[in-house]
Design an enzyme around this catalytic site. Structure first.
Site, PDB file in Angstrom:
ATOM      1  N   GLY A  28       0.834  -1.182   0.000  1.00  0.00           N
ATOM      2  CA  GLY A  28       0.000   0.000   0.000  1.00  0.00           C
ATOM      3  C   GLY A  28       0.873   1.237   0.000  1.00  0.00           C
ATOM      4  N   TYR A  29       0.244   2.380  -0.184  1.00  0.00           N
ATOM      5  CA  TYR A  29       0.966   3.642  -0.293  1.00  0.00           C
ATOM      6  C   TYR A  29       0.543   4.614   0.794  1.00  0.00           C
ATOM      7  CZ  TYR A  29       2.927   1.907  -4.512  1.00  0.00           C
ATOM      8  OH  TYR A  29       3.650   1.132  -5.397  1.00  0.00           O
TER       9      TYR A  29
END
Length: 155
Positions: A28-29
């Site tokens: 994820g970011y």
């Protein structure tokens, strides 16, 4: 550290027969801005925090810094990430002196296969297997940070 890589679409899973290794990845970011991305990744039983800078004009090179972190820390950081967690299986296929990594995306990107090859120099030659198809190096639609915001197939 400078990351130099080229990306290609793959439309057949024939490469799987040549894979020496496969690993499950969830990422994820924390920040997916095109000029800087901060990624949290669980790869197998390890966690990683990665910062990537803006790509050069060809999309082949960019700054990358990566640090291994505890898997438990990565799991907690994933809870803070922007919407759009990516899940994929990464296959490692030897090709001459290089390793080609092919990501088979799962979930909302099911059906997408993206291959990457890391090089020492932007002009370095490499043995290109027949199953590597259209080159998408520099196409922001195929950056994982942007894939996290979209579904496949993209328009």
């Amino acid at each position: 550290m400078l990351e130099i890589e080229r990306k290609f679409l793959v439309t057949s899973d024939i490469f799987k027969k040549k894979a020496e290794k496969s690993t499950h990845i969830i990422q994820g970011y924390l920040n997916s801005h095109p000029e800087r991305a901060v990624r949290v990744r669980i790869k197998g039983d390890k966690g990683y925090l990665t910062i990537k800078g803006k790509s050069n004009t060809t999309g082949t090179s960019r700054f990358e810094w990566e640090k291994e972190i505890d898997k438990e820390e990565a799991e907690k950081l994933l809870l803070l990430c922007e919407e759009g967690i990516i899940e994929k299986i990464r296959y490692e296929i030897p090709s001459g002196i290089h390793i080609i990594e092919v990501d088979e995306f799962l979930g909302k990107h099911k059906g997408l296969f993206l291959a990457e090859i890391e090089l020492q120099d932007e002009n370095e030659m490499f043995s290109k297997p027949y199953w590597l198809e259209k080159e998408v190096t520099g196409d922001p639609r195929y950056y994982n940070s942007q894939l996290s915001k979209s579904t496949y197939p993209m328009l």
